[in-house]
Design a protein around this motif. Sequence first.
Motif, PDB file in Angstrom:
ATOM      1  N   ARG A   9       0.831  -1.206   0.000  1.00 58.39           N
ATOM      2  CA  ARG A   9       0.000   0.000   0.000  1.00 58.39           C
ATOM      3  C   ARG A   9       0.868   1.259   0.000  1.00 58.39           C
ATOM      4  O   ARG A   9       0.571   2.243  -0.689  1.00 58.39           O
ATOM      5  N   THR A  10       1.949   1.227   0.757  1.00 54.88           N
ATOM      6  CA  THR A  10       2.874   2.354   0.779  1.00 54.88           C
ATOM      7  C   THR A  10       3.534   2.539  -0.581  1.00 54.88           C
ATOM      8  O   THR A  10       3.655   3.667  -1.072  1.00 54.88           O
ATOM      9  N   LEU A  11       3.942   1.436  -1.198  1.00 52.98           N
ATOM     10  CA  LEU A  11       4.555   1.513  -2.535  1.00 52.98           C
ATOM     11  C   LEU A  11       3.575   2.101  -3.538  1.00 52.98           C
ATOM     12  O   LEU A  11       3.934   2.984  -4.328  1.00 52.98           O
ATOM     13  N   ARG A  12       2.339   1.639  -3.507  1.00 56.33           N
ATOM     14  CA  ARG A  12       1.345   2.176  -4.440  1.00 56.33           C
ATOM     15  C   ARG A  12       1.091   3.656  -4.198  1.00 56.33           C
ATOM     16  O   ARG A  12       0.913   4.424  -5.137  1.00 56.33           O
ATOM     17  N   GLY A  13       1.071   4.069  -2.934  1.00 61.79           N
ATOM     18  CA  GLY A  13       0.898   5.486  -2.623  1.00 61.79           C
ATOM     19  C   GLY A  13       2.056   6.322  -3.140  1.00 61.79           C
ATOM     20  O   GLY A  13       1.850   7.412  -3.692  1.00 61.79           O
ATOM     21  N   LEU A  14       3.274   5.812  -2.965  1.00 63.89           N
ATOM     22  CA  LEU A  14       4.448   6.529  -3.477  1.00 63.89           C
ATOM     23  C   LEU A  14       4.396   6.656  -4.993  1.00 63.89           C
ATOM     24  O   LEU A  14       4.674   7.727  -5.547  1.00 63.89           O
ATOM     25  N   ALA A  55      16.155  -4.746   7.630  1.00 61.58           N
ATOM     26  CA  ALA A  55      16.033  -3.358   7.171  1.00 61.58           C
ATOM     27  C   ALA A  55      14.681  -3.084   6.526  1.00 61.58           C
ATOM     28  O   ALA A  55      14.402  -1.956   6.169  1.00 61.58           O
ATOM     29  N   GLN A  56      13.825  -4.114   6.398  1.00 60.49           N
ATOM     30  CA  GLN A  56      12.544  -3.900   5.746  1.00 60.49           C
ATOM     31  C   GLN A  56      11.685  -2.917   6.531  1.00 60.49           C
ATOM     32  O   GLN A  56      11.077  -2.019   5.945  1.00 60.49           O
ATOM     33  N   GLN A  57      11.623  -3.062   7.847  1.00 59.38           N
ATOM     34  CA  GLN A  57      10.814  -2.147   8.649  1.00 59.38           C
ATOM     35  C   GLN A  57      11.362  -0.727   8.568  1.00 59.38           C
ATOM     36  O   GLN A  57      10.603   0.231   8.518  1.00 59.38           O
ATOM     37  N   GLU A  58      12.675  -0.607   8.535  1.00 56.60           N
ATOM     38  CA  GLU A  58      13.284   0.715   8.411  1.00 56.60           C
ATOM     39  C   GLU A  58      12.947   1.333   7.055  1.00 56.60           C
ATOM     40  O   GLU A  58      12.570   2.504   6.971  1.00 56.60           O
ATOM     41  N   LEU A  59      13.043   0.541   5.990  1.00 56.47           N
ATOM     42  CA  LEU A  59      12.697   1.033   4.654  1.00 56.47           C
ATOM     43  C   LEU A  59      11.221   1.420   4.607  1.00 56.47           C
ATOM     44  O   LEU A  59      10.879   2.461   4.061  1.00 56.47           O
ATOM     45  N   HIS A  60      10.362   0.588   5.190  1.00 50.27           N
ATOM     46  CA  HIS A  60       8.932   0.869   5.170  1.00 50.27           C
ATOM     47  C   HIS A  60       8.623   2.160   5.928  1.00 50.27           C
ATOM     48  O   HIS A  60       7.814   2.976   5.481  1.00 50.27           O
ATOM     49  N   PHE A  61       9.262   2.372   7.058  1.00 47.90           N
ATOM     50  CA  PHE A  61       9.053   3.598   7.821  1.00 47.90           C
ATOM     51  C   PHE A  61       9.516   4.817   7.029  1.00 47.90           C
ATOM     52  O   PHE A  61       8.823   5.836   6.964  1.00 47.90           O
ATOM     53  N   GLN A  62      10.697   4.729   6.412  1.00 50.43           N
ATOM     54  CA  GLN A  62      11.201   5.845   5.604  1.00 50.43           C
ATOM     55  C   GLN A  62      10.300   6.108   4.402  1.00 50.43           C
ATOM     56  O   GLN A  62      10.035   7.266   4.058  1.00 50.43           O
ATOM     57  N   ALA A  63       9.797   5.046   3.773  1.00 46.31           N
ATOM     58  CA  ALA A  63       8.912   5.202   2.624  1.00 46.31           C
ATOM     59  C   ALA A  63       7.599   5.852   3.045  1.00 46.31           C
ATOM     60  O   ALA A  63       7.072   6.727   2.357  1.00 46.31           O
ATOM     61  N   ALA A  64       7.051   5.434   4.191  1.00 52.48           N
ATOM     62  CA  ALA A  64       5.803   6.021   4.673  1.00 52.48           C
ATOM     63  C   ALA A  64       5.996   7.495   5.038  1.00 52.48           C
ATOM     64  O   ALA A  64       5.118   8.328   4.781  1.00 52.48           O
ATOM     65  N   THR A  65       7.146   7.826   5.595  1.00 51.38           N
ATOM     66  CA  THR A  65       7.444   9.215   5.929  1.00 51.38           C
ATOM     67  C   THR A  65       7.574  10.057   4.661  1.00 51.38           C
ATOM     68  O   THR A  65       7.050  11.175   4.582  1.00 51.38           O
ATOM     69  N   TYR A  66       8.246   9.522   3.656  1.00 51.54           N
ATOM     70  CA  TYR A  66       8.402  10.231   2.388  1.00 51.54           C
ATOM     71  C   TYR A  66       7.060  10.391   1.692  1.00 51.54           C
ATOM     72  O   TYR A  66       6.774  11.436   1.108  1.00 51.54           O
ATOM     73  N   LEU A  67       6.209   9.370   1.777  1.00 54.12           N
ATOM     74  CA  LEU A  67       4.870   9.455   1.200  1.00 54.12           C
ATOM     75  C   LEU A  67       4.066  10.559   1.868  1.00 54.12           C
ATOM     76  O   LEU A  67       3.389  11.340   1.199  1.00 54.12           O
ATOM     77  N   CYS A  68       4.168  10.656   3.179  1.00 55.09           N
ATOM     78  CA  CYS A  68       3.483  11.725   3.915  1.00 55.09           C
ATOM     79  C   CYS A  68       3.985  13.092   3.464  1.00 55.09           C
ATOM     80  O   CYS A  68       3.191  14.027   3.262  1.00 55.09           O
ATOM     81  N   LEU A  69       5.285  13.223   3.266  1.00 51.64           N
ATOM     82  CA  LEU A  69       5.865  14.486   2.801  1.00 51.64           C
ATOM     83  C   LEU A  69       5.348  14.846   1.408  1.00 51.64           C
ATOM     84  O   LEU A  69       4.927  15.980   1.177  1.00 51.64           O
ATOM     85  N   LEU A  70       5.347  13.883   0.490  1.00 53.82           N
ATOM     86  CA  LEU A  70       4.887  14.161  -0.873  1.00 53.82           C
ATOM     87  C   LEU A  70       3.421  14.571  -0.903  1.00 53.82           C
ATOM     88  O   LEU A  70       3.045  15.513  -1.602  1.00 53.82           O
ATOM     89  N   ARG A  71       2.573  13.869  -0.141  1.00 54.08           N
ATOM     90  CA  ARG A  71       1.151  14.223  -0.087  1.00 54.08           C
ATOM     91  C   ARG A  71       0.958  15.607   0.496  1.00 54.08           C
ATOM     92  O   ARG A  71       0.162  16.409   0.000  1.00 54.08           O
TER      93      ARG A  71
END
Length: 110
Positions: A9-14, A55-71
Amino acid sequence: MAALGSPLRTLRGLLRELRYASGRAGRPYRDTSAYQHIVAAFRAHRVTSEKLCRAQQELHFQAATYLCLLRSVREHTALHQEYHGKGERSPEEVAGLVGFRLPQQPGGKG
């Protein structure tokens, strides 16, 4: 801390935000280096049966944070364009904004 949700879901949002951003540029979003980097990073950090990627959880957290920034940036830009001041307005235009009409002067003036 709130749950992150699914990595898919995070990937699709990005990718959706990337599509919005590149739509203004006029070129396909799949041709950008950002798209290739995001997809490669998610593929490299997925969990397989052979290994557990810490590192998957770390990547997921960074991706979710970046998604929040882009939105947030996209929504801020839309709000700014809609509500930004247009300079000084005429009395007729201001009256029209609040739903009033200016009275007509006798003799056909105004």
